[in-house]
Motif scaffolding. Sequence first.
Motif, PDB file in Angstrom:
ATOM      1  N   HIS A  80     103.600  73.225  26.357  1.00  0.00           N
ATOM      2  CA  HIS A  80     103.069  72.603  25.144  1.00  0.00           C
ATOM      3  C   HIS A  80     101.563  72.839  25.035  1.00  0.00           C
ATOM      4  O   HIS A  80     101.050  73.150  23.959  1.00  0.00           O
ATOM      5  N   ASN A  81     100.858  72.691  26.158  1.00  0.00           N
ATOM      6  CA  ASN A  81      99.416  72.927  26.151  1.00  0.00           C
ATOM      7  C   ASN A  81      99.090  74.387  25.853  1.00  0.00           C
ATOM      8  O   ASN A  81      98.124  74.692  25.156  1.00  0.00           O
ATOM      9  N   ALA A  82      99.906  75.290  26.370  1.00  0.00           N
ATOM     10  CA  ALA A  82      99.656  76.722  26.167  1.00  0.00           C
ATOM     11  C   ALA A  82      99.887  77.149  24.724  1.00  0.00           C
ATOM     12  O   ALA A  82      99.192  78.024  24.200  1.00  0.00           O
ATOM     13  N   LEU A  83     100.881  76.545  24.074  1.00  0.00           N
ATOM     14  CA  LEU A  83     101.245  76.963  22.721  1.00  0.00           C
ATOM     15  C   LEU A  83     100.583  76.143  21.620  1.00  0.00           C
ATOM     16  O   LEU A  83     100.653  76.523  20.444  1.00  0.00           O
ATOM     17  N   ALA A  84      99.932  75.054  21.970  1.00  0.00           N
ATOM     18  CA  ALA A  84      99.399  74.126  20.973  1.00  0.00           C
ATOM     19  C   ALA A  84      98.467  74.813  19.979  1.00  0.00           C
ATOM     20  O   ALA A  84      97.696  75.716  20.328  1.00  0.00           O
TER      21      ALA A  84
END
Length: 231
Positions: free
Chosen positions: A211-215
């Motif tokens: 989630h952090n990578a794609l946010a």
Amino acid sequence: MDTEQLTQTENVSPATGRPLTKRGEATRRRLLEAAEHVFADQGYHEASIVKITERAGVGLGTFYLYFDSKKTVFEALVVDLNQRVRHSMAEAMAEAGSRLEAERAGFAGFFRFTAAHPALYRVVREAEFVSPDTLRLHYGRIVEGYEQGLRRAQQAGEIDAALDPEIAAWALMGMGELIGMRFLLWERDETGEVLDRIAPDVFDAMMRFIHNALAVREDTSEQDPAEGGDR
């Protein structure tokens, strides 16, 4: 055998050159299921056609109605496992309402399949040496659909538009494979058996990372790289 030939011969008898009947498809399925167990248990070099036919409960002559050699059935098994793992992931993602939900559902489907078919790891890794074209086919088919899904999510404004979808797809696929190996296949329960599912805390930690990578992020394309930005 190149990737085009692999695709063309998936459901064709090498003995007749014709598409398989329903009965023939059932026999081919039995041989592939037997091959999955034999290759997983003994590895490619120790496996034999005789061991595969014995486990499948068919005669040696029957084998050659469906496959030309041990290498041919091995390649067919890689293709078959690839189709089934992609189906497991796609089925899990079908009801997802967003890309991040799809990521969670897709990885859950992948780990379920891996727990039920641990042969996937050994067979795919041996393909690097037995049939490199089949190895590339396996990963290429997964990444192709993955990349398309990420591109659609970028167009919809659901994930970071600055990401390279191809690189992101390979990175996410690689992470899922190694997380599955470390925290599923290498783990044992209190009785010493391989786990039948990945631990929820491990899965949640992995999804937080994704989630952090794609946010979605603010556009920083105009920022001078020398300035570095806030830390």
